[in-house]
Design a protein around this motif. Sequence first.
Motif, PDB file in Angstrom:
ATOM      1  N   GLY A  99      -7.644  23.221  39.840  1.00  0.00           N
ATOM      2  CA  GLY A  99      -8.760  24.117  39.543  1.00  0.00           C
ATOM      3  C   GLY A  99      -8.518  25.006  38.326  1.00  0.00           C
ATOM      4  N   TYR A 100      -7.270  25.418  38.111  1.00  0.00           N
ATOM      5  CA  TYR A 100      -6.945  26.242  36.941  1.00  0.00           C
ATOM      6  C   TYR A 100      -7.203  25.467  35.666  1.00  0.00           C
ATOM      7  N   GLU A 101      -6.791  24.203  35.662  1.00  0.00           N
ATOM      8  CA  GLU A 101      -6.993  23.361  34.477  1.00  0.00           C
ATOM      9  C   GLU A 101      -8.478  23.114  34.225  1.00  0.00           C
ATOM     10  N   VAL A 102      -9.223  22.935  35.308  1.00  0.00           N
ATOM     11  CA  VAL A 102     -10.677  22.745  35.155  1.00  0.00           C
ATOM     12  C   VAL A 102     -11.283  23.977  34.486  1.00  0.00           C
ATOM     13  N   LEU A 103     -10.906  25.162  34.954  1.00  0.00           N
ATOM     14  CA  LEU A 103     -11.437  26.396  34.353  1.00  0.00           C
ATOM     15  C   LEU A 103     -11.046  26.506  32.886  1.00  0.00           C
ATOM     16  N   LEU A 104      -9.796  26.163  32.580  1.00  0.00           N
ATOM     17  CA  LEU A 104      -9.318  26.243  31.197  1.00  0.00           C
ATOM     18  C   LEU A 104     -10.060  25.282  30.288  1.00  0.00           C
ATOM     19  N   GLU A 105     -10.363  24.095  30.824  1.00  0.00           N
ATOM     20  CA  GLU A 105     -10.917  23.038  29.974  1.00  0.00           C
ATOM     21  C   GLU A 105     -12.434  22.955  29.992  1.00  0.00           C
ATOM     22  N   MET A 106     -13.095  23.602  30.949  1.00  0.00           N
ATOM     23  CA  MET A 106     -14.553  23.505  30.961  1.00  0.00           C
ATOM     24  C   MET A 106     -15.149  24.433  29.917  1.00  0.00           C
ATOM     25  N   LYS A 107     -16.063  23.881  29.128  1.00  0.00           N
ATOM     26  CA  LYS A 107     -16.599  24.635  27.995  1.00  0.00           C
ATOM     27  C   LYS A 107     -17.939  25.277  28.312  1.00  0.00           C
ATOM     28  N   LYS A 108     -18.497  24.968  29.468  1.00  0.00           N
ATOM     29  CA  LYS A 108     -19.802  25.529  29.810  1.00  0.00           C
ATOM     30  C   LYS A 108     -19.647  26.849  30.554  1.00  0.00           C
ATOM     31  N   ASN A 109     -20.731  27.618  30.538  1.00  0.00           N
ATOM     32  CA  ASN A 109     -20.723  28.912  31.224  1.00  0.00           C
ATOM     33  C   ASN A 109     -21.256  28.832  32.646  1.00  0.00           C
ATOM     34  N   THR A 110     -21.138  27.662  33.244  1.00  0.00           N
ATOM     35  CA  THR A 110     -21.599  27.483  34.622  1.00  0.00           C
ATOM     36  C   THR A 110     -20.865  28.452  35.557  1.00  0.00           C
ATOM     37  N   PRO A 111     -21.599  29.155  36.428  1.00  0.00           N
ATOM     38  CA  PRO A 111     -20.919  30.039  37.383  1.00  0.00           C
ATOM     39  C   PRO A 111     -20.001  29.243  38.319  1.00  0.00           C
ATOM     40  N   VAL A 112     -18.852  29.836  38.646  1.00  0.00           N
ATOM     41  CA  VAL A 112     -17.857  29.159  39.478  1.00  0.00           C
ATOM     42  C   VAL A 112     -17.553  29.999  40.725  1.00  0.00           C
ATOM     43  N   PHE A 113     -17.512  29.332  41.858  1.00  0.00           N
ATOM     44  CA  PHE A 113     -17.042  29.939  43.095  1.00  0.00           C
ATOM     45  C   PHE A 113     -15.747  29.222  43.455  1.00  0.00           C
ATOM     46  N   VAL A 114     -14.640  29.941  43.447  1.00  0.00           N
ATOM     47  CA  VAL A 114     -13.351  29.331  43.751  1.00  0.00           C
ATOM     48  C   VAL A 114     -13.217  29.211  45.260  1.00  0.00           C
ATOM     49  N   ILE A 115     -12.924  27.995  45.722  1.00  0.00           N
ATOM     50  CA  ILE A 115     -12.729  27.809  47.158  1.00  0.00           C
ATOM     51  C   ILE A 115     -11.273  27.431  47.407  1.00  0.00           C
ATOM     52  N   SER A 116     -10.530  28.327  48.024  1.00  0.00           N
ATOM     53  CA  SER A 116      -9.127  28.032  48.262  1.00  0.00           C
ATOM     54  C   SER A 116      -8.543  28.933  49.327  1.00  0.00           C
ATOM     55  N   ALA A 117      -7.446  28.486  49.874  1.00  0.00           N
ATOM     56  CA  ALA A 117      -6.700  29.307  50.816  1.00  0.00           C
ATOM     57  C   ALA A 117      -5.550  29.930  50.042  1.00  0.00           C
ATOM     58  N   PHE A 118      -5.821  31.032  49.371  1.00  0.00           N
ATOM     59  CA  PHE A 118      -4.785  31.668  48.552  1.00  0.00           C
ATOM     60  C   PHE A 118      -3.689  32.272  49.410  1.00  0.00           C
ATOM     61  N   THR A 119      -2.490  32.213  48.869  1.00  0.00           N
ATOM     62  CA  THR A 119      -1.381  32.895  49.518  1.00  0.00           C
ATOM     63  C   THR A 119      -0.968  34.067  48.632  1.00  0.00           C
ATOM     64  N   GLY A 120      -0.245  35.004  49.192  1.00  0.00           N
ATOM     65  CA  GLY A 120       0.128  36.202  48.459  1.00  0.00           C
ATOM     66  C   GLY A 120       0.950  35.944  47.209  1.00  0.00           C
ATOM     67  N   ASP A 121       1.691  34.841  47.186  1.00  0.00           N
ATOM     68  CA  ASP A 121       2.579  34.603  46.041  1.00  0.00           C
ATOM     69  C   ASP A 121       1.973  33.664  45.004  1.00  0.00           C
ATOM     70  N   ASP A 122       0.658  33.505  45.017  1.00  0.00           N
ATOM     71  CA  ASP A 122       0.017  32.614  44.051  1.00  0.00           C
ATOM     72  C   ASP A 122       0.039  33.265  42.664  1.00  0.00           C
ATOM     73  N   THR A 123       0.855  32.702  41.769  1.00  0.00           N
ATOM     74  CA  THR A 123       1.055  33.326  40.462  1.00  0.00           C
ATOM     75  C   THR A 123      -0.120  33.113  39.517  1.00  0.00           C
ATOM     76  N   ASN A 124      -0.999  32.172  39.827  1.00  0.00           N
ATOM     77  CA  ASN A 124      -2.117  31.886  38.927  1.00  0.00           C
ATOM     78  C   ASN A 124      -3.372  32.687  39.246  1.00  0.00           C
ATOM     79  N   ILE A 125      -3.323  33.488  40.294  1.00  0.00           N
ATOM     80  CA  ILE A 125      -4.546  34.176  40.709  1.00  0.00           C
ATOM     81  C   ILE A 125      -5.029  35.136  39.617  1.00  0.00           C
ATOM     82  N   GLY A 126      -4.113  35.741  38.898  1.00  0.00           N
ATOM     83  CA  GLY A 126      -4.482  36.653  37.816  1.00  0.00           C
ATOM     84  C   GLY A 126      -5.303  35.965  36.754  1.00  0.00           C
ATOM     85  N   PHE A 127      -4.939  34.750  36.443  1.00  0.00           N
ATOM     86  CA  PHE A 127      -5.680  33.978  35.448  1.00  0.00           C
ATOM     87  C   PHE A 127      -7.122  33.750  35.903  1.00  0.00           C
TER      88      PHE A 127
END
Length: 116
Positions: free
Chosen positions: A59-87
Amino acid sequence: MKFLIVDDEALIRKSLVRAFAAAGFQCDEAENGKQALEKINTNNYRAVLLDVIMPEKNGYEVLLEMKKNTPVFVISAFTGDDTNIGFIQKDPRVIEYLTKPFEDIFAIVKLVVSKT
Ligand SMILES: [Mg+2]
């Protein structure tokens, strides 16, 4: 406009598609990040529901590479140590985080529809 449901778990994808359909909305599906990017680049979606942990591209790569301004809803089971959440939090296209497993899938549909 349709919604795009992106998740490598078929059960989650299909239940979201069914819930949107029950509310009168059509969806396309993608089962990995590569497929998602292809569909985002060739269609105009009302919003994308985007899983994070997926094969091909995540999902991070999709966000980085998508060029459109389509609204995104992230669906995930985040854990406290997810280092990519800031991005993800810094991406202005991300409207909301939807935490799996969903307790009330119809509430999810209502939220996505009301915010897009
Ligand atoms: Mg996944």
